[in-house]
Write an enzyme that holds these catalytic residues in place. Sequence first.
Site, mmCIF file in Angstrom:
data_model
loop_
_atom_site.group_PDB
_atom_site.id
_atom_site.type_symbol
_atom_site.label_atom_id
_atom_site.label_comp_id
_atom_site.label_asym_id
_atom_site.label_seq_id
_atom_site.Cartn_x
_atom_site.Cartn_y
_atom_site.Cartn_z
ATOM 1 N N HIS A 31 1.017 -1.152 0.076
ATOM 2 C CA HIS A 31 0.071 0.057 0.161
ATOM 3 C C HIS A 31 0.755 1.187 -0.152
ATOM 4 C CE1 HIS A 31 -2.305 3.230 1.965
ATOM 5 N NE2 HIS A 31 -3.266 2.830 1.191
ATOM 6 N N CYS A 78 -0.157 -3.485 -16.733
ATOM 7 C CA CYS A 78 -0.372 -2.457 -15.928
ATOM 8 C C CYS A 78 0.463 -2.717 -14.645
ATOM 9 C CB CYS A 78 -1.719 -1.794 -15.873
ATOM 10 S SG CYS A 78 -2.749 -3.095 -15.093
#
Length: 793
Positions: free
Chosen positions: A422, A753
Amino acid sequence: MSERDKVFVLKFNEVTIKDVPIVGGKNASLGEMYQDLTSKGVRIPNGFAVTAHAYRHFLEKTGLKGKIKEILSDLDTKDTKNLSLHGKKVRGEILKASLPLEIEREIIAHYKELSKEYGTGYTDVAVRSSATAEDLPDASFAGQQDTYLNIKGEKEILEACKKCFASLFTDRAISYREDKHFDHFSVALSIGVQKMVRSDMGASGVMFSLDTESGFKDVVYVTSIYGLGENIVQGAVNPDEFYVHKPTLKKGFRSIVSRKVGDKKVRMIYSGNREDPVKNVPVTLEDRKRFSINDDEVIELAKWAVQIENHYRKPMDMEWAKDGKLNKLFIVQARPETVQSRKDLTKLEEYKLLEEGKILIEGNSVGSKIGSGKANVIREVSGIGRFRKGEVLVTDMTTPDWEPIMKIASAIITNKGGRTCHAAIISRELGIPCVVGTDNATEKLKTGEDITVDCSQGEKGYVYEGILKFKVENHDLKKLPKLKTKIMMNIGTPEQAFEQSFIPNDGIGLAREEFIINSAIKIHPNALINYSQIKDSKIKRQIDELTYGYDDKKLYFVDKLAEGIGTIAAAFYPKDVIVRTSDFKTNEYANLIGGAEYEPKEDNPMIGWRGASRYYKEGYKEGFVLECKAFVKVREEFGLKNVKIMIPFCRTVEEGKKVLKIMEENGLKRGKDGLQVYVMCEIPANVILADEFSKIFDGFSIGSNDLTQLTLGVDRDSEIVSDVYDERNAAVKSFITEVIKKAKKNKRKIGICGQAPSDFPDFAEFLVKQNIDSISLNPDTVIKTRVAISKKR
């Protein structure tokens, strides 16, 4: 000097933009617009201009010019007391002088004529200064002279005019001219006398025909407050803000891609006191939480901004007002925008450390920037209130709850996590340096010590003792090599979309819904859907605060998600913007307001109830319907048809069919109006069954993070086995080679991606050799990866 140059007063319908030397920038612009744009529906209050010749005549006839020169002869603008004393003396001399009778007569005659146009008796007017050198591209004098509002009567008009003349010698105006090497008498002052718009009973604001922060030219930026506009000009009130996308607006769409409520604590109104004609009064809490203008009015203003920009053929800075009596909008000023419109947008930056220092700790680098500041060690999210802007966040690991302070950090350091955790993902999107997986940063670093965080040296990130010097090199974007492979970008935060649009790109390969949901919405969709059933008073209060003005709480989710997606789509229009539907894990969904009630506890959420499997199951299906409605709004109301939708973590073809069926039932039929739906290729099953997935989806985007995790059986958030986690592993590359071949065979678009090509230029080179259609990179690696690929060709 021509006869026209000797006139003391000119009506707006006698003035054009060519008359800046005679009536100044504001008045010349008002006259130009009054003549050419009122017939096209742009409302501009009528008025007249007291010319620069009248000002010069006033100074000469009264002997003021010589007195002012004498007063300013020993001016020292570096001495604030000296500047203040001299400015006060000059203004005092001007105010005690009498206007020549010939000027007074002209002003009064035109004022009476204007009053007659607007009814019986003397009308109320705004008396504004307009310096003849003001608002020129190389010297903006905007806001340096004064404005007088709600002026009524002959004596009051004449006194206000003298005050305007005196305001040419405010301390700030004197200092500015000295700094810019303008002779004080090369700048003259004209005065605009304009019918007052009763915005004291309505609203007012400023708008620009570009984004003032980034210089992005495809939006109109509108701000709005209650009451008279001086509060917004002075920055006394935090306004409502709106962004309208110009290309789709011109096609007839209602493309308000962003709406933010400002606090608008006070409203300026007329006081009825001749000495002090205006005053501020508090705005009720209820009105503060509402928008000061409605969407129809935002659209009308944006259309006017486009018309005004087209007329002048340059970006414009405009002031507007809403008459509360007439319930109509008016443009009261317009001038060229002089900051962003002159910015060189062809340069980008590269960071390089200039000093050696003692390495305190090291870990995996995220991004390629350098940042420094005082360390702030915070172990628990409950302590984030101690964090201050510009500090370096040092913590164990982050979750979406930490994002409010991550946005204001100069850098981030964590004990745990790999390059796809994160903290890494969010720091990339925010464009700040981050070092993850250090093991012991919270033990080694102390709150308050100066440190430098260096991510400019490749895979390893270093934290140095002290504040070290570094430099930033600019790249000329015009000289970058062109490639056959499309270079797209990954983006998460709408707030950075306009700025990042200037990085050379072929569109957006991955836009994440999660960031929008977490930062702009903050509430679990099921808590909004089941709002009436919520019993926890604390959660209900939080929802009420965020969703104020929404009777239907579900609409809040749809609007905010649509605006976030719409902002990103607008920034890169008309290029493809591929938006991935929500891919929070259950523990992350549980952290949203009200989320704990609706999420199961899983031992390993990373491979649990996430992605496509959520969309058709009863525990989240209604939430996915809200996501669909947001996409419909983006494409049909905003007109942003460049948005393509991507489904994450789709384990089986059957799951894909179920998701597409729900989308179609909610207005998103694949193929209709050009809608394309892609699927993430991040599970070995996606590769093995790529031929079958090709039958129901328009393309693939390889998610190398999860594909590596599931191919190698490694938890990508675990620093303990991070040495095993490697996207360049032969098994992972074999899968990637296979899916590219299958996509090509089935004539389906295939891109990537995932994190790998951003971190490893050699991996990007491998993808190009496999003939991949596009590589989507983090914004901070686009240039260096493009250059690296071109050198290998």
